[in-house]
Scaffold this active site. Structure first.
Site, PDB file in Angstrom:
ATOM      1  N   ALA A  70      58.131  35.190  20.849  1.00 15.30           N
ATOM      2  CA  ALA A  70      58.374  35.830  19.516  1.00 15.30           C
ATOM      3  C   ALA A  70      59.541  37.229  19.686  1.00 15.30           C
ATOM      4  O   ALA A  70      59.134  37.622  20.869  1.00 15.30           O
ATOM      5  CB  ALA A  70      57.163  36.302  18.770  1.00 15.30           C
ATOM      6  N   ASP A  71      59.963  37.485  18.740  1.00 18.26           N
ATOM      7  CA  ASP A  71      60.698  38.846  18.844  1.00 18.26           C
ATOM      8  C   ASP A  71      60.562  39.755  17.436  1.00 18.26           C
ATOM      9  O   ASP A  71      60.868  38.942  16.451  1.00 18.26           O
ATOM     10  CB  ASP A  71      62.180  38.568  19.305  1.00 18.26           C
ATOM     11  CG  ASP A  71      62.776  39.936  19.558  1.00 18.26           C
ATOM     12  OD1 ASP A  71      62.364  40.509  20.648  1.00 18.26           O
ATOM     13  OD2 ASP A  71      63.522  40.459  18.850  1.00 18.26           O
TER      14      ASP A  71
END
Length: 190
Positions: A70-71
């Site tokens: 994820a970011d």
């Protein structure tokens, strides 16, 4: 107990969120260049970085089990606000967020049987902040490694007057979207 997936992140917040929904995982962070490209839109940026993280983890650790990455980016007026470089940078970011509404984009990438992606976009409104609060918050140590120089799940939560969207997405892993991706890969939540 066998891990259901590889978490391509060192974030303790993402681990806590996976723990919350009962997912077994193995932490295997990857290091990629997270520099935004010139004129890259925030949505394209978080999607690209999350996908690159999961792809790098697959290359490094193999494809025996799914890989989750994820970011998260804090965005104000179309500008990606990264993690603060120092106190002056953190205070400047918090001053800009004071009394405004910004967006938090979190992209999730899950590679397993196929590549699944999802994005959560939340609007966060800060109340006006006093300079003394900003200094005290910096002294707490909390903003040092956080996008936008704050943590909604920590002391920085006192700055938030309103949230329209996903609390867990602002923290760093939107639970609703992540659970949907996991289910599509046959990974049971709980």
């Amino acid at each position: 107990m066998t891990a259901a997936l590889i978490l391509a992140s060192a974030s303790p917040r993402r681990r806590e969120l996976l723990d919350q929904i009962g997912i077994r995982y193995r932490v295997c962070p990857v290091d990629i260049d997270e520099t935004p490209r010139p004129d890259e839109a925030p949505l394209a940026y978080v999607q690209r970085v999350a996908a690159q993280k999961s792809a790098a983890a697959v290359l490094r650790f193999g494809t025996d089990i799914p890989v989750l990455a994820a970011d998260t980016s804090v965005v104000l007026d179309g500008e990606i606000m990264g993690k603060p470089q120092d106190q002056a940078h953190a205070l400047a970011m918090l001053r800009r967020l004071s009394g405004t509404t910004h967006q938090v984009y979190t992209a999730v990438s899950l590679r397993g049987l196929r590549h699944g992606e999802a994005v959560s976009i939340s609007a966060v409104t800060f109340r006006p902040l006093a300079e003394a609060e900003l200094l005290a918050y910096w002294a707490s140590g909390e903003p040092r490694d956080k996008a936008g120089a704050y943590a909604i799940q920590g002391q920085g939560g006192v700055f938030v007057a309103a949230l329209n969207g996903s609390f867990s997405g602002v923290v760093g892993l939107p639970i609703f979207e992540t659970a949907q991706l996991l289910a599509a890969q046959g990974i049971k939540v709980f």
